[in-house]
Design a protein around this motif. Structure first.
Motif, PDB file in Angstrom:
ATOM      1  N   GLY A 174      -8.467  23.988   6.282  1.00  0.00           N
ATOM      2  CA  GLY A 174      -9.705  24.290   7.007  1.00  0.00           C
ATOM      3  C   GLY A 174      -9.760  23.582   8.362  1.00  0.00           C
ATOM      4  O   GLY A 174     -10.281  24.121   9.332  1.00  0.00           O
ATOM      5  N   SER A 175      -9.197  22.374   8.434  1.00  0.00           N
ATOM      6  CA  SER A 175      -9.196  21.647   9.708  1.00  0.00           C
ATOM      7  C   SER A 175      -8.250  22.296  10.708  1.00  0.00           C
ATOM      8  O   SER A 175      -8.522  22.321  11.904  1.00  0.00           O
ATOM      9  CB  SER A 175      -8.748  20.192   9.522  1.00  0.00           C
ATOM     10  N   VAL A 176      -7.135  22.806  10.212  1.00  0.00           N
ATOM     11  CA  VAL A 176      -6.209  23.513  11.105  1.00  0.00           C
ATOM     12  C   VAL A 176      -6.932  24.703  11.721  1.00  0.00           C
ATOM     13  O   VAL A 176      -6.921  24.904  12.936  1.00  0.00           O
ATOM     14  CB  VAL A 176      -4.962  24.010  10.342  1.00  0.00           C
ATOM     15  N   LYS A 177      -7.592  25.464  10.853  1.00  0.00           N
ATOM     16  CA  LYS A 177      -8.267  26.660  11.360  1.00  0.00           C
ATOM     17  C   LYS A 177      -9.387  26.306  12.318  1.00  0.00           C
ATOM     18  O   LYS A 177      -9.536  26.941  13.354  1.00  0.00           O
ATOM     19  CB  LYS A 177      -8.796  27.512  10.197  1.00  0.00           C
ATOM     20  N   SER A 178     -10.171  25.277  11.989  1.00  0.00           N
ATOM     21  CA  SER A 178     -11.284  24.977  12.892  1.00  0.00           C
ATOM     22  C   SER A 178     -10.777  24.398  14.211  1.00  0.00           C
ATOM     23  O   SER A 178     -11.306  24.707  15.267  1.00  0.00           O
ATOM     24  CB  SER A 178     -12.322  24.069  12.229  1.00  0.00           C
ATOM     25  N   SER A 179      -9.716  23.582  14.161  1.00  0.00           N
ATOM     26  CA  SER A 179      -9.167  23.050  15.419  1.00  0.00           C
ATOM     27  C   SER A 179      -8.631  24.178  16.295  1.00  0.00           C
ATOM     28  O   SER A 179      -8.870  24.218  17.507  1.00  0.00           O
ATOM     29  CB  SER A 179      -8.019  22.066  15.145  1.00  0.00           C
ATOM     30  N   LEU A 180      -7.900  25.085  15.662  1.00  0.00           N
ATOM     31  CA  LEU A 180      -7.321  26.189  16.430  1.00  0.00           C
ATOM     32  C   LEU A 180      -8.424  27.109  16.970  1.00  0.00           C
ATOM     33  O   LEU A 180      -8.379  27.555  18.109  1.00  0.00           O
ATOM     34  CB  LEU A 180      -6.343  26.975  15.546  1.00  0.00           C
ATOM     35  N   ARG A 181      -9.442  27.323  16.129  1.00  0.00           N
ATOM     36  CA  ARG A 181     -10.571  28.165  16.550  1.00  0.00           C
ATOM     37  C   ARG A 181     -11.250  27.562  17.776  1.00  0.00           C
ATOM     38  O   ARG A 181     -11.536  28.250  18.758  1.00  0.00           O
ATOM     39  CB  ARG A 181     -11.562  28.272  15.394  1.00  0.00           C
ATOM     40  N   LEU A 182     -11.492  26.242  17.732  1.00  0.00           N
ATOM     41  CA  LEU A 182     -12.163  25.575  18.853  1.00  0.00           C
ATOM     42  C   LEU A 182     -11.307  25.614  20.121  1.00  0.00           C
ATOM     43  O   LEU A 182     -11.804  25.892  21.209  1.00  0.00           O
ATOM     44  CB  LEU A 182     -12.478  24.118  18.485  1.00  0.00           C
ATOM     45  N   ALA A 183     -10.018  25.323  19.948  1.00  0.00           N
ATOM     46  CA  ALA A 183      -9.125  25.326  21.110  1.00  0.00           C
ATOM     47  C   ALA A 183      -9.074  26.728  21.731  1.00  0.00           C
ATOM     48  O   ALA A 183      -9.185  26.888  22.953  1.00  0.00           O
ATOM     49  CB  ALA A 183      -7.721  24.885  20.699  1.00  0.00           C
ATOM     50  N   PHE A 184      -8.937  27.729  20.872  1.00  0.00           N
ATOM     51  CA  PHE A 184      -8.851  29.114  21.336  1.00  0.00           C
ATOM     52  C   PHE A 184     -10.139  29.489  22.078  1.00  0.00           C
ATOM     53  O   PHE A 184     -10.108  30.107  23.135  1.00  0.00           O
ATOM     54  CB  PHE A 184      -8.616  30.027  20.128  1.00  0.00           C
ATOM     55  N   GLU A 185     -11.278  29.075  21.503  1.00  0.00           N
ATOM     56  CA  GLU A 185     -12.570  29.377  22.106  1.00  0.00           C
ATOM     57  C   GLU A 185     -12.665  28.772  23.514  1.00  0.00           C
ATOM     58  O   GLU A 185     -13.067  29.436  24.466  1.00  0.00           O
ATOM     59  CB  GLU A 185     -13.675  28.825  21.197  1.00  0.00           C
ATOM     60  N   LYS A 186     -12.286  27.508  23.636  1.00  0.00           N
ATOM     61  CA  LYS A 186     -12.384  26.854  24.951  1.00  0.00           C
ATOM     62  C   LYS A 186     -11.491  27.546  25.977  1.00  0.00           C
ATOM     63  O   LYS A 186     -11.893  27.781  27.114  1.00  0.00           O
ATOM     64  CB  LYS A 186     -11.967  25.385  24.840  1.00  0.00           C
ATOM     65  N   LEU A 187     -10.263  27.857  25.546  1.00  0.00           N
ATOM     66  CA  LEU A 187      -9.342  28.474  26.492  1.00  0.00           C
ATOM     67  C   LEU A 187      -9.784  29.891  26.846  1.00  0.00           C
ATOM     68  O   LEU A 187      -9.647  30.340  27.975  1.00  0.00           O
ATOM     69  CB  LEU A 187      -7.924  28.479  25.917  1.00  0.00           C
ATOM     70  N   ARG A 188     -10.331  30.568  25.850  1.00  0.00           N
ATOM     71  CA  ARG A 188     -10.831  31.908  26.099  1.00  0.00           C
ATOM     72  C   ARG A 188     -11.970  31.893  27.111  1.00  0.00           C
ATOM     73  O   ARG A 188     -12.049  32.736  27.991  1.00  0.00           O
ATOM     74  CB  ARG A 188     -11.327  32.525  24.789  1.00  0.00           C
ATOM     75  N   CYS A 189     -12.849  30.913  26.963  1.00  0.00           N
ATOM     76  CA  CYS A 189     -13.965  30.803  27.909  1.00  0.00           C
ATOM     77  C   CYS A 189     -13.438  30.553  29.308  1.00  0.00           C
ATOM     78  O   CYS A 189     -13.995  31.038  30.286  1.00  0.00           O
ATOM     79  CB  CYS A 189     -14.902  29.668  27.510  1.00  0.00           C
TER      80      CYS A 189
END
Lengths: 195, 217
Positions: A174-189
């Motif tokens: 779950g931490s892998v997914k949330s870290s990747l989700r957050l990183a992806f979100e920031k870069l996407r923004c």
């Protein structure tokens, strides 16, 4: 934007001009500049994925020859040259793994690479916008917390699955997914324009 | 096609980077092909990949290697300026072909095998993880379960509901080991879904353990 031939961090407009010269005039000098900048990075990417030296050299040669052959298909309005070359390198590598039956992880469906119209509509970018986007992503990358950066790196650059990353970093899935989700979100923004 | 439930962004990012096993990418392909929202995410992921490539340190390369590439250039004719047509679809097992056209396909004709009261399934051979087609009779309640690892489910026909919402065809439930859920097939018709998992499902009480063969545990 004027081309800055001697500056390594030349702008996207410059790459677009070089690619047009390759497509229109089969300009080897232009290709040589593209090669000098991207071939060493493609090699880094392939080594990071776990390719042996000889394989990395072979695939990078094929990838760069593809850049020469298909220069006319590069469209500077829909994305930067680095994205175009990244896709070529990724697809070459994972197609190789499939052919050799090492790993069955096909690159995103071929149709996706062909949705030119779709990308144009969404990014609708001028070259300056494309470049601004890229710089802003690079900037956002530098500001990621270390765990997010690491998970992103292992995912994009080592092609590891969530389960593999969780095992190697010894953190819950779950931490892998949330870290990747957050990183992806920031870069996407930071990709900006269309959001 | 408007979808309410998409794969997690982390799943989409990994899919774009070839970081998901085949069982998951088969499910993802089916959803993404119909979903502009997710297509956009994949495109974004590639742009991020491009920026990352740009930011990578340059690996040392020999001059002789460049010379070898330059020497080959004259032998290569330029490809036309338009994109090549889509490559012919590769040979794939029949069941995957059926799945690729799942909206038109005759799913009733598939070799369903009874597994438990109200539940039939077809296991699909994949190199990694597990992939199953499940066919659940109307109103059937699946056991409460959580996951060791991921579970990715896409509805092909009918619908099911759980704590998160009601999942209709094309929609995807993307769950990891934090989530415990109890899907119930809706009452109007059989619910057919494609379920990818990487680890055995964990059931919470003894009764559903009887159902574990269902998931080939």
């Amino acid at each position: 934007m004027s081309p800055q031939a001697n500056n390594e961090r030349v702008g996207d407009a410059h790459w677009a001009e070089l690619m047009a010269r390759i497509a229109d005039n089969r300009d080897k000098n232009a290709f040589s500049r593209v090669y000098d900048h991207f071939a060493p990075r493609v090699k880094s990417y392939l080594l990071g994925q776990g390719a042996q030296e000889a394989l990395a050299d072979e695939l990078l040669q094929a990838a760069l020859l593809q850049v020469w052959e298909k220069a006319g298909q590069f469209n500077a309005r829909v994305g930067s040259l680095s994205t175009w070359i990244y896709r070529i390198a990724r697809n070459r590598y994972f197609d190789h793994l499939r052919r050799e039956r090492v790993r069955d992880r096909p690159p995103p469906d071929a149709w996706l690479q062909q949705e030119d119209e779709f990308e144009r509509e969404v990014h609708g970018g001028t070259q300056t916008e494309v470049e601004r986007e890229r710089l802003s992503v690079e900037n956002a990358l530098k500001q990621l917390p270390s765990r997010q950066a690491q998970v992103l790196y292992m995912s994009f650059y080592q092609g590891k699955t969530h389960v593999e990353i969780a095992g190697e970093m010894d953190i819950p899935l779950g931490s892998v997914k949330s870290s990747l989700r957050l990183a992806f979100e920031k870069l996407r923004c930071s990709l900006g324009a269309h959001l | 096609m408007n979808m309410l439930f998409h794969p997690d962004d982390a799943t989409l990012a990994s899919y774009a980077a070839c970081g998901v096993e085949r069982n998951y990418s088969i499910v993802l392909d089916l959803h993404i092909r119909e979903c502009r929202h997710c297509q956009q995410r994949i495109s974004d992921a590639d742009h991020i990949g491009g920026a990352l490539l740009q930011a990578l340190p340059a690996a040392p390369l020999g001059q002789e290697q460049k010379a070898a590439v330059m020497a080959l250039l004259d032998g290569i004719a330029p490809a036309p300026g338009v994109k090549a047509p889509a490559p012919a679809p590769e040979e794939m097992p029949k069941i995957l072909e059926v799945l690729r056209n799942w909206r038109q396909a005759d799913l009733d004709a598939l070799p369903w095998k009874p597994m438990a009261p109200g539940i039939r399934r077809i296991p699909i051979e994949v190199p990694q993880g597990r992939l199953n087609l499940l066919r659940i009779a109307p109103g059937t309640c699946l056991p409460v379960h959580s996951h060791q690892g991921n579970e990715l489910t896409m509805v092909l026909r009918g619908s099911f509901s759980d704590e998160i919402g009601r999942f209709t065809p094309g929609n995807v439930a993307d769950l990891d080991d934090d989530v415990e859920h109890q899907p119930i097939a809706d009452r109007d018709e059989d619910c057919i879904c494609l379920v990818a998992t990487d680890a055995p499902l964990r059931f919470r009480d003894w009764l559903p353990q009887l159902l574990q063969p269902l998931f080939r545990l």
